[in-house]
Design an enzyme around this catalytic site. Structure first.
Site, PDB file in Angstrom:
ATOM      1  N   ARG A 228     -14.665 -16.796   5.204  1.00 50.31           N
ATOM      2  CA  ARG A 228     -13.788 -17.254   6.289  1.00 50.31           C
ATOM      3  C   ARG A 228     -14.467 -17.288   7.651  1.00 50.31           C
ATOM      4  O   ARG A 228     -14.218 -18.189   8.444  1.00 50.31           O
ATOM      5  CB  ARG A 228     -12.542 -16.356   6.353  1.00 50.31           C
ATOM      6  CG  ARG A 228     -11.639 -16.595   5.173  1.00 50.31           C
ATOM      7  CD  ARG A 228     -10.430 -15.692   5.200  1.00 50.31           C
ATOM      8  NE  ARG A 228      -9.578 -16.008   4.063  1.00 50.31           N
ATOM      9  CZ  ARG A 228      -8.522 -15.282   3.700  1.00 50.31           C
ATOM     10  NH1 ARG A 228      -8.192 -14.204   4.396  1.00 50.31           N
ATOM     11  NH2 ARG A 228      -7.806 -15.631   2.662  1.00 50.31           N
TER      12      ARG A 228
ATOM     13  N   HIS B 172      -5.930 -13.668  12.179  1.00 53.43           N
ATOM     14  CA  HIS B 172      -5.267 -13.464  10.887  1.00 53.43           C
ATOM     15  C   HIS B 172      -5.269 -12.020  10.408  1.00 53.43           C
ATOM     16  O   HIS B 172      -4.307 -11.561   9.803  1.00 53.43           O
ATOM     17  CB  HIS B 172      -5.974 -14.345   9.854  1.00 53.43           C
ATOM     18  CG  HIS B 172      -5.403 -14.250   8.479  1.00 53.43           C
ATOM     19  ND1 HIS B 172      -4.078 -14.485   8.216  1.00 53.43           N
ATOM     20  CD2 HIS B 172      -5.977 -13.952   7.290  1.00 53.43           C
ATOM     21  CE1 HIS B 172      -3.858 -14.340   6.911  1.00 53.43           C
ATOM     22  NE2 HIS B 172      -4.973 -14.002   6.339  1.00 53.43           N
TER      23      HIS B 172
ATOM     24  N   GLN C  33     -10.603 -11.084  11.961  1.00 60.45           N
ATOM     25  CA  GLN C  33     -10.769 -12.318  11.190  1.00 60.45           C
ATOM     26  C   GLN C  33      -9.908 -13.457  11.721  1.00 60.45           C
ATOM     27  O   GLN C  33      -8.694 -13.297  11.880  1.00 60.45           O
ATOM     28  CB  GLN C  33     -10.401 -12.068   9.731  1.00 60.45           C
ATOM     29  CG  GLN C  33     -10.549 -13.309   8.864  1.00 60.45           C
ATOM     30  CD  GLN C  33     -10.538 -12.963   7.385  1.00 60.45           C
ATOM     31  OE1 GLN C  33      -9.488 -12.738   6.794  1.00 60.45           O
ATOM     32  NE2 GLN C  33     -11.718 -12.885   6.788  1.00 60.45           N
TER      33      GLN C  33
ATOM     34  N   ASP D 245       0.892   0.027  15.063  1.00 63.19           N
ATOM     35  CA  ASP D 245       1.550   1.320  15.315  1.00 63.19           C
ATOM     36  C   ASP D 245       0.790   2.495  14.704  1.00 63.19           C
ATOM     37  O   ASP D 245       0.554   3.501  15.364  1.00 63.19           O
ATOM     38  CB  ASP D 245       2.981   1.295  14.754  1.00 63.19           C
ATOM     39  CG  ASP D 245       3.776   0.113  15.259  1.00 63.19           C
ATOM     40  OD1 ASP D 245       3.617  -0.232  16.441  1.00 63.19           O
ATOM     41  OD2 ASP D 245       4.551  -0.473  14.476  1.00 63.19           O
TER      42      ASP D 245
ATOM     43  N   LEU E  62      -4.907  -7.792  -0.935  1.00 61.96           N
ATOM     44  CA  LEU E  62      -3.860  -7.271  -1.831  1.00 61.96           C
ATOM     45  C   LEU E  62      -4.466  -6.234  -2.779  1.00 61.96           C
ATOM     46  O   LEU E  62      -3.849  -5.218  -3.087  1.00 61.96           O
ATOM     47  CB  LEU E  62      -3.219  -8.412  -2.636  1.00 61.96           C
ATOM     48  CG  LEU E  62      -2.270  -9.336  -1.878  1.00 61.96           C
ATOM     49  CD1 LEU E  62      -1.792 -10.470  -2.787  1.00 61.96           C
ATOM     50  CD2 LEU E  62      -1.057  -8.567  -1.343  1.00 61.96           C
TER      51      LEU E  62
ATOM     52  N   ARG F  68     -13.567 -10.081   5.710  1.00 61.85           N
ATOM     53  CA  ARG F  68     -12.851  -9.856   4.453  1.00 61.85           C
ATOM     54  C   ARG F  68     -12.835 -11.138   3.616  1.00 61.85           C
ATOM     55  O   ARG F  68     -12.578 -12.218   4.139  1.00 61.85           O
ATOM     56  CB  ARG F  68     -11.411  -9.443   4.738  1.00 61.85           C
ATOM     57  CG  ARG F  68     -10.572  -9.287   3.483  1.00 61.85           C
ATOM     58  CD  ARG F  68      -9.214  -8.726   3.795  1.00 61.85           C
ATOM     59  NE  ARG F  68      -8.332  -9.644   4.508  1.00 61.85           N
ATOM     60  CZ  ARG F  68      -7.680 -10.668   3.939  1.00 61.85           C
ATOM     61  NH1 ARG F  68      -7.820 -10.927   2.660  1.00 61.85           N
ATOM     62  NH2 ARG F  68      -6.883 -11.430   4.667  1.00 61.85           N
TER      63      ARG F  68
ATOM     64  N   ALA G 108       0.835  -1.202   0.000  1.00 57.54           N
ATOM     65  CA  ALA G 108       0.000   0.000   0.000  1.00 57.54           C
ATOM     66  C   ALA G 108       0.873   1.258   0.000  1.00 57.54           C
ATOM     67  O   ALA G 108       0.678   2.168  -0.803  1.00 57.54           O
ATOM     68  CB  ALA G 108      -0.930   0.005   1.206  1.00 57.54           C
TER      69      ALA G 108
ATOM     70  N   HIS H 286      -8.616 -16.972  10.565  1.00 59.37           N
ATOM     71  CA  HIS H 286      -8.461 -17.728   9.312  1.00 59.37           C
ATOM     72  C   HIS H 286      -8.668 -19.212   9.610  1.00 59.37           C
ATOM     73  O   HIS H 286      -8.162 -19.721  10.619  1.00 59.37           O
ATOM     74  CB  HIS H 286      -7.051 -17.496   8.746  1.00 59.37           C
ATOM     75  CG  HIS H 286      -6.869 -17.972   7.342  1.00 59.37           C
ATOM     76  ND1 HIS H 286      -6.790 -19.302   7.018  1.00 59.37           N
ATOM     77  CD2 HIS H 286      -6.761 -17.300   6.173  1.00 59.37           C
ATOM     78  CE1 HIS H 286      -6.639 -19.422   5.703  1.00 59.37           C
ATOM     79  NE2 HIS H 286      -6.620 -18.216   5.166  1.00 59.37           N
TER      80      HIS H 286
ATOM     81  N   LEU I  11       0.173 -19.643   8.664  1.00 59.04           N
ATOM     82  CA  LEU I  11      -0.975 -19.708   7.759  1.00 59.04           C
ATOM     83  C   LEU I  11      -0.757 -20.702   6.626  1.00 59.04           C
ATOM     84  O   LEU I  11       0.307 -20.741   6.015  1.00 59.04           O
ATOM     85  CB  LEU I  11      -1.172 -18.310   7.161  1.00 59.04           C
ATOM     86  CG  LEU I  11      -2.156 -18.166   6.007  1.00 59.04           C
ATOM     87  CD1 LEU I  11      -3.578 -18.271   6.512  1.00 59.04           C
ATOM     88  CD2 LEU I  11      -1.944 -16.830   5.312  1.00 59.04           C
TER      89      LEU I  11
ATOM     90  N   GLU J 251      -5.760 -20.186   1.773  1.00 59.65           N
ATOM     91  CA  GLU J 251      -7.080 -20.593   1.314  1.00 59.65           C
ATOM     92  C   GLU J 251      -6.990 -21.153  -0.105  1.00 59.65           C
ATOM     93  O   GLU J 251      -7.858 -21.910  -0.548  1.00 59.65           O
ATOM     94  CB  GLU J 251      -7.968 -19.342   1.321  1.00 59.65           C
ATOM     95  CG  GLU J 251      -9.399 -19.552   0.962  1.00 59.65           C
ATOM     96  CD  GLU J 251     -10.224 -18.323   1.346  1.00 59.65           C
ATOM     97  OE1 GLU J 251     -10.265 -18.003   2.544  1.00 59.65           O
ATOM     98  OE2 GLU J 251     -10.788 -17.685   0.456  1.00 59.65           O
TER      99      GLU J 251
ATOM    100  N   PHE K 245     -11.556 -18.930  -5.066  1.00 59.09           N
ATOM    101  CA  PHE K 245     -11.266 -18.493  -3.710  1.00 59.09           C
ATOM    102  C   PHE K 245     -12.557 -18.388  -2.920  1.00 59.09           C
ATOM    103  O   PHE K 245     -13.647 -18.341  -3.499  1.00 59.09           O
ATOM    104  CB  PHE K 245     -10.542 -17.135  -3.746  1.00 59.09           C
ATOM    105  CG  PHE K 245      -9.217 -17.144  -3.033  1.00 59.09           C
ATOM    106  CD1 PHE K 245      -8.182 -17.944  -3.490  1.00 59.09           C
ATOM    107  CD2 PHE K 245      -8.999 -16.369  -1.900  1.00 59.09           C
ATOM    108  CE1 PHE K 245      -6.962 -17.961  -2.833  1.00 59.09           C
ATOM    109  CE2 PHE K 245      -7.776 -16.386  -1.245  1.00 59.09           C
ATOM    110  CZ  PHE K 245      -6.758 -17.178  -1.710  1.00 59.09           C
TER     111      PHE K 245
END
Lengths: 566, 317
Positions: A273, A337, A227, A208, A386, A380, A15, A229, A239, A242, A114
């Site tokens: 999820r 997660h 969330q 932070d 992403l 989510r 980001a 996972h 992890l 998925e 997904f």
């Protein structure tokens, strides 16, 4: 020292890097400040892919609807529409920037299925999509010659004349504090997973940015939406993507049944999820688990597919659980997660929660997991995170650059660092105490994972609230063994813990405030979704006595709330 | 399980001496070396500085040496390095200056990465959609982008030990990723850049990088691929190319290596060849000159070696 830039970005994950590129394209002087080198950022951990409705048989409306439904109708639909509409061109741009996406037989971008998606629209790079994207983002930041202040940790935001005008940061290498003046600040510093133990999150995910923004008056929104996972390893919380279920892996209980047929007869393992994690926990609680886990079975996928498309998770299962996914099922359980909540921001990344005066923090932007734009609402969907980074990274970079052109630097000098320097010196000079940073963090993590997890109730949440307040109190008495200046990770951990405690307090209070079950928040004492009273966001503002909670309307454009089944 | 760990310490704020501290901690059965270090710094000795983050061998923060070999401590099980509960030794990476304890100055490393023009440079107008590229090309490149830039290969590179200017394995593996990307439009310039002194021809194929790479990237393999690409692109005016050609030629013709000729052939310019004279003299004085001296002869059965070469060359042409 005093550094000066038009736009300052805190955080160098995808980001932040994407925002930097866009601001630079706009022609302003932009720099990124980050507590780890860019390619160490937690974007790396996204394994499965990135969503877009590029396929001819797909549509942005379908992507948007899946996202709205996945959010349990808590996502803001204006922002979700933008996300889905702009996804295809952003994916193409990533490809042009050099991302090595998997292809189909014709050499075009290939997709995988997904969770929670009605169409296979997840573009991917094996099971290292986040890493592949992050490294390309870093490459582009070098191409655009964006300066990065690596291993600098922001200690406070500079708030002058009613706007954010930079930050103070400590340089890990020297222990020196510096003033960074900026006309706009974009926070892109990731989530707060380490407030939970275990968590899939990297050790750097300590909330932070959320704490920095909260302390200058920005509200944190929907912080109860955490969330879990469905497929994490019991040993260390690592992890397993998925994408494994996207490629066809099963979840089975101790009787060998694919139990998801009971809970989500249509989507089975690929329900969203929150649904899958709740189903797993229900099975485990009913005694149909194995040592607190259910089994992820990949055996029928075959060695070739596992080694080519799921290579990383094959390694993780081998290294951390001693399981060969080709020949054995792997024990997995729901694990913390991701946080859907964050700094309330609009679809340009501006920290703004209304149109009136006093309902924004001018000069401050937030994007990525640290923000709540609110794409994800109560839950989510995989491979939307992403996407959020590139879409809102780009949009906030542009907006912040344009805003910065209209602004002047604040009249602050080196002396502004003195406030932070005093605080840190006091912390370093405190005498040895029985409470060590690591001990407090572990108590915090245990508490959150016990009471603010998949199933919650008032009694547990009240216990958590009380415990967090106790830990905040004890934090005031901690002493550090490490008094040095150079790369003092002890000091860094203490400052991170302080941030996590503030954010954890907001998470627990928000979960207590929302008296219904929606998305990731399941209250056993209020087991139904209650649209009449709770189809709204929670906002938490900092006050001297703890968070002040308030509600905010959800933006609905096309899709009225419906019963949610998979 | 009980873990005994000997950790290299260096405190620039304190007395600045390099020394080891010994710790014993209790860990879970499947614990990694990183778990030991975290336990030490959180519960025993907070003055220990360590870089670490993801715990899943994906962020590259925690590369350091365990028992003398670079590795990511987050995916190095204690049971592998101390199968019988032995004490292990943890030290910072090599070839980079130490800042504090296990934390090294990575600027050396990043500067090497930055020097290879590490971004794609397409030529001509961009397509409206994605570039159409065969999946097998992408799969080949995916092997190189498994690299997480942790620095383990640079730490243990034997060339960097004697020549800090060497581009090094990580940067060169990344270089291959761009040179071999069908979407890139500057392959020739890239191969020229990577062929320069301190570039691909300076690798001595010692296999250290292959052995220590925690992600199975095998940087040396990609350096060798780069060399093939460079030769195929006609970039032959390099000592490295002459070196490998002379080596192959002498083995093909005589069945074994003509060391004296190899040295002479490797240098292109006469003035460079002249510089070998004092080396030759020193070689003789130290008794290191091959017994045959400049009089290289065929080994018995050399024709069989020649035949193998011809067969292979026939297959490749």
């Amino acid at each position: 020292m005093v550094f000066e830039h038009d736009v300052l970005i805190i955080g160098a994950g995808l980001a932040g890097l994407r925002a930097g590129i866009e601001a630079k394209r706009k022609g302003v002087d932009v720099a990124i400040l980050t507590k780890v080198y860019p390619v160490r950022s937690h974007t790396n951990a996204a394994q499965g892919g990135i969503n877009a409705s590029l396929d001819e048989g797909d549509s942005w409306e379908s992507h948007a609807y899946d996202t709205v439904k996945g959010s349990d109708y808590l996502g803001d639909q204006d922002a979700i529409e933008i996300l889905a509409q702009e996804a295809p061109s952003d994916i193409i741009e990533l490809e042009h920037m050099g991302v090595i996406f998997n292809r189909d037989e014709e050499g075009r971008l290939g997709t995988r299925a997904f969770g929670g998606a009605s169409h296979a629209r997840t573009y991917f790079v094996a099971d290292i999509t986040g890493q592949a994207l992050l490294h390309v983002g870093y490459e582009q930041s070098l191409k655009y010659k964006i300066p990065t202040y690596n291993e600098f940790f922001a200690t406070s935001l500079i708030y002058e004349d009613g706007a954010v005008k930079g930050c103070v940061a400590i340089e890990m290498r020297t222990g020196e504090l510096h003033v960074f003046k900026a006309k706009a600040v974009i926070i892109a510093s990731g989530g707060v997973g380490r407030a939970f133990e275990p968590s899939t999150n990297a050790l750097i995910c300590t909330g932070d940015g959320m704490a920095l923004a909260y302390r200058v008056g920005a509200p944190l929104m929907d912080m109860e939406m955490v969330q879990y996972h469905p497929t994490t390893l019991p040993s260390n919380g690592a992890l397993l993507t998925e994408g494994a279920r996207g490629e066809g892996a099963y979840l089975v209980n101790s009787n060998g049944d694919r139990f998801m047929s009971t809970y989500a007869p249509n989507m089975l393992e690929l329900a969203s999820r929150d649904v899958v994690s709740r189903s797993e926990q229900t099975e485990i609680n009913a005694g149909r688990g194995i040592d607190g886990c259910v089994m992820l079975d990949c055996r029928h996928l075959g060695a070739d597919l596992i080694h080519s498309k799921l290579r990383q998770i094959w390694e993780l299962a081998r290294d951390f659980s001693g399981v060969d996914l080709v020949t054995e099922p792997c024990p997995v359980r729901p694990g913390m997660h991701y946080i859907m909540g964050g700094i309330k921001a609009n679809f340009n990344g501006q920290v703004k929660w209304g149109e009136s005066a006093g309902q924004s923090v001018p000069g401050l932007y937030a994007i990525g997991e640290t923000s709540c734009i609110s794409i994800h609402g109560g839950n989510r969907l995989g491979a939307n995170s992403l996407l959020e980074l590139v879409v809102f990274g780009r949009r906030s970079g542009l907006h912040a650059a344009e805003y910065a052109m209209t602004q002047k630097h604040a009249n602050v000098g080196e002396s502004r660092a003195e406030i932070d320097r005093k605080k840190i010196t006091a912390l370093l000079e405190r005498p040895q105490a029985s409470d060590m940073v690591g001990k407090l963090r572990m108590e915090l993590g245990d508490t959150m994972n016990q009471h603010v997890a998949v199933f919650r109730d008032e009694a547990g949440l009240k216990t958590a609230v009380a415990k967090v307040k106790e830990l905040k109190q004890r934090y005031q008495g901690i002493g550090l063994q490490n008094k040095g200046k150079v790369f003092n990770t002890n000091l860094l951990s203490a400052l991170e813990l302080e941030n996590m405690l503030d954010v954890a307090e907001v998470i627990t209070e928000s979960a207590l405030y929302r008296k219904e079950s929606r998305g990731a928040q399941f209250r056993t004492d209020y087991p139904e979704r209650n649209d009449a009273e709770w189809l709204k966001h929670t906002l938490a503002f900092q006050t001297d006595s703890g968070p002040r909670l308030d509600a905010l309307e959800v933006t609905i454009t096309k899709w009225q709330p419906q019963k949610r089944t998979y | 399980m009980e873990a005994k760990v000997r950790v290299a310490r260096y405190d620039p704020d304190g007395n600045r001496d390099h020394h080891f501290d010994e710790y014993t901690v209790q860990l879970a059965e499947n614990a990694m070396v990183l778990d030991a270090l975290i336990d030490i710094r959180e519960n025993v000795d907070e003055t220990l500085s360590v870089r670490c983050s993801c715990r899943s061998a994906i962020c590259g923060s925690c590369a350091m040496r365990v028992n003398g070999k670079a590795t990511l401590v987050c995916n190095t099980p204690m049971s592998r390095v101390a199968p019988n509960g032995e004490q292990i030794t943890v030290e910072p990476m090599g070839n980079m200056p130490v800042l504090k304890d296990l934390v090294v100055d990575l600027e050396v490393f990043w500067n090497k990465v930055k020097a290879i023009t590490p971004w794609i440079q397409p030529e001509g107008p961009k397509p409206e959609r994605e570039y159409i590229v065969a999946d097998e090309h992408m799969q080949n490149l995916i092997n190189t982008v498994q690299c997480i830039l942790c620095g383990a290969c640079v730490s243990d590179c034997t060339v960097l030990e004697v020549d800090p200017s060497f581009m090094g394995p990580a940067a060169l593996a990344k270089a291959y990723r761009f040179a071999a990307d069908p979407r890139d439009g500057h392959k020739q310039e890239r191969l020229e850049l990577y062929s320069q002194a301190s570039g691909m021809w300076d690798c001595t194929h010692c296999f250290q990088c292959v052995e220590v790479c925690p992600k199975g990237v095998a940087p040396m393999d990609w350096i060798l691929e780069l060399r093939r690409e460079a030769e195929a692109a006609g970039l032959k005016d390099h000592n490295g190319v002459r070196h490998s050609e002379s080596l192959a030629h002498s083995v093909k013709e005589s069945g074994w290596l003509d060391e004296a000729k190899l040295a002479m052939d490797s240098y292109g310019k006469f003035s460079d060849k002249l510089k070998l004279v004092p080396v030759g003299v020193r070689t003789i004085l130290k008794g290191k000159m091959p017994k045959t001296g400049p009089f290289h002869h065929k080994r018995p059965g050399a024709e069989h070696v020649t035949r193998i070469f011809e067969e292979l060359e026939g297959k490749h042409s």
